[in-house]
Design a protein around this motif. Structure first.
Motif, mmCIF file in Angstrom:
data_model
loop_
_atom_site.group_PDB
_atom_site.id
_atom_site.type_symbol
_atom_site.label_atom_id
_atom_site.label_comp_id
_atom_site.label_asym_id
_atom_site.label_seq_id
_atom_site.Cartn_x
_atom_site.Cartn_y
_atom_site.Cartn_z
ATOM 1 N N ALA A 6 2.414 46.042 36.756
ATOM 2 C CA ALA A 6 3.860 45.978 37.247
ATOM 3 C C ALA A 6 3.321 44.752 38.429
ATOM 4 N N HIS A 7 4.190 44.140 38.612
ATOM 5 C CA HIS A 7 4.095 42.807 39.730
ATOM 6 C C HIS A 7 3.834 43.503 40.911
ATOM 7 N N PRO A 8 2.843 42.590 41.885
ATOM 8 C CA PRO A 8 2.330 43.276 43.018
ATOM 9 C C PRO A 8 3.413 43.605 43.963
ATOM 10 N N LEU A 9 4.501 43.006 43.892
ATOM 11 C CA LEU A 9 5.629 43.242 45.009
ATOM 12 C C LEU A 9 6.715 44.183 44.368
ATOM 13 N N SER A 10 6.444 44.787 43.312
ATOM 14 C CA SER A 10 7.420 45.654 42.755
ATOM 15 C C SER A 10 7.401 46.980 43.667
ATOM 16 N N PRO A 11 8.345 47.866 43.616
ATOM 17 C CA PRO A 11 8.555 49.098 44.388
ATOM 18 C C PRO A 11 7.647 49.969 43.696
ATOM 19 N N PRO A 12 7.051 51.023 44.228
ATOM 20 C CA PRO A 12 6.462 52.151 43.277
ATOM 21 C C PRO A 12 7.430 52.905 42.426
ATOM 22 N N PRO A 13 6.870 53.439 41.247
ATOM 23 C CA PRO A 13 7.529 53.977 40.295
ATOM 24 C C PRO A 13 8.461 55.049 40.840
ATOM 25 N N MET A 14 9.690 55.349 40.201
ATOM 26 C CA MET A 14 10.541 56.358 40.404
ATOM 27 C C MET A 14 10.045 57.625 39.745
ATOM 28 N N PRO A 15 10.022 58.581 40.900
ATOM 29 C CA PRO A 15 9.299 59.979 40.469
ATOM 30 C C PRO A 15 10.487 60.781 39.950
ATOM 31 N N GLU A 16 10.241 61.863 39.514
ATOM 32 C CA GLU A 16 11.181 62.962 38.901
ATOM 33 C C GLU A 16 12.280 63.396 40.016
ATOM 34 N N GLY A 17 11.865 63.533 41.072
ATOM 35 C CA GLY A 17 12.933 64.059 42.220
ATOM 36 C C GLY A 17 12.727 63.433 43.591
ATOM 37 N N CYS A 18 13.468 63.693 44.282
ATOM 38 C CA CYS A 18 13.286 63.259 45.610
ATOM 39 C C CYS A 18 11.957 63.515 46.536
ATOM 40 N N GLU A 19 11.548 62.534 47.065
ATOM 41 C CA GLU A 19 10.331 62.574 47.774
ATOM 42 C C GLU A 19 10.237 63.635 48.957
ATOM 43 N N LEU A 20 11.168 63.921 49.416
ATOM 44 C CA LEU A 20 11.443 64.840 50.675
ATOM 45 C C LEU A 20 11.871 66.184 50.004
ATOM 46 N N CYS A 21 13.160 66.383 49.499
ATOM 47 C CA CYS A 21 13.287 67.801 49.131
ATOM 48 C C CYS A 21 13.015 68.177 47.799
ATOM 49 N N GLY A 22 12.618 67.196 46.926
ATOM 50 C CA GLY A 22 12.152 67.717 45.491
ATOM 51 C C GLY A 22 13.338 67.601 44.579
ATOM 52 N N ARG A 23 14.539 67.712 44.954
ATOM 53 C CA ARG A 23 15.721 67.893 44.182
ATOM 54 C C ARG A 23 15.773 66.771 42.917
ATOM 55 N N ALA A 24 15.918 67.221 41.843
ATOM 56 C CA ALA A 24 16.133 66.123 40.732
ATOM 57 C C ALA A 24 17.393 65.628 40.716
ATOM 58 N N GLU A 25 17.826 64.710 41.227
ATOM 59 C CA GLU A 25 19.129 64.165 41.092
ATOM 60 C C GLU A 25 18.979 62.534 41.098
ATOM 61 N N ALA A 26 19.856 61.842 41.058
ATOM 62 C CA ALA A 26 19.758 60.367 41.327
ATOM 63 C C ALA A 26 19.125 60.027 42.751
ATOM 64 N N LEU A 27 18.425 58.950 42.505
ATOM 65 C CA LEU A 27 17.387 58.647 43.715
ATOM 66 C C LEU A 27 17.947 57.335 44.348
ATOM 67 N N THR A 28 17.803 56.880 45.389
ATOM 68 C CA THR A 28 17.787 55.759 46.121
ATOM 69 C C THR A 28 16.606 55.200 46.800
ATOM 70 N N LYS A 29 16.447 54.065 46.861
ATOM 71 C CA LYS A 29 15.395 53.196 47.690
ATOM 72 C C LYS A 29 15.591 53.303 48.885
ATOM 73 N N HIS A 30 14.724 54.185 49.747
ATOM 74 C CA HIS A 30 14.752 53.830 51.132
ATOM 75 C C HIS A 30 13.488 52.970 51.629
ATOM 76 N N HIS A 31 13.857 51.845 52.253
ATOM 77 C CA HIS A 31 12.658 51.062 52.749
ATOM 78 C C HIS A 31 11.951 51.668 53.933
ATOM 79 N N LEU A 32 10.821 52.056 53.958
ATOM 80 C CA LEU A 32 10.130 52.520 55.163
ATOM 81 C C LEU A 32 10.060 51.453 56.305
ATOM 82 N N ILE A 33 9.966 50.164 56.021
ATOM 83 C CA ILE A 33 10.055 49.224 57.018
ATOM 84 C C ILE A 33 11.582 48.617 56.681
ATOM 85 N N PRO A 34 12.604 49.074 57.377
ATOM 86 C CA PRO A 34 13.930 48.669 57.225
ATOM 87 C C PRO A 34 14.037 47.048 56.824
#
Length: 115
Positions: A6-34
């Motif tokens: 991957a390009h070095p400036l690419s976002p990390p790969p999308m996981p199976e579920g939300c990184e907080l609640c773990g639910r498997a549904e459509a995910l959005t990118k949250h920029h940790l540094i807005p």
């Protein structure tokens, strides 16, 4: 010949579920540094361009909305700039615990702000 790297400036790969609640549904990118703060001198000094562009958490829409409802962009960039920090925050953790028990597709009603 295509490469699998991957390009070095690419976002990390999308996981199976939300990184907080773990639910498997459509995910959005949250920029940790807005993104609105990427060009501010304070954040350009503190974080490299690569960090600013690739520090991303994959979140479901309810978790993502809740985070932005609770905290300003500066507070997110200064204090809650990792998935661990988000998960350790008491207000976010309480919401995530509550949301994790809900079925996929559940949309919590937005609380109205009191004046």
């Amino acid at each position: 010949m295509p490469t699998s790297l991957a390009h070095p400036l690419s976002p990390p790969p999308m996981p199976e579920g939300c990184e907080l609640c773990g639910r498997a549904e459509a995910l959005t990118k949250h920029h940790l540094i807005p993104r609105a703060l990427h060009n501010k001198p304070r954040y350009r000094k503190r974080y490299s361009r690569e960090e600013r562009l690739t520090a991303i958490a994959w979140l479901c829409r309810p978790c993502h909305k809740h985070i932005h409802r609770l905290y300003s962009e500066r507070e997110l960039a200064d204090r809650l700039n990792t998935v661990t920090a988000l998960g350790d925050d008491a207000a976010i953790a309480a919401f995530v615990t509550w949301l994790a028990s809900k079925p996929v597709g559940f949309k919590p009603k937005a609380q109205r702000r009191r004046r």
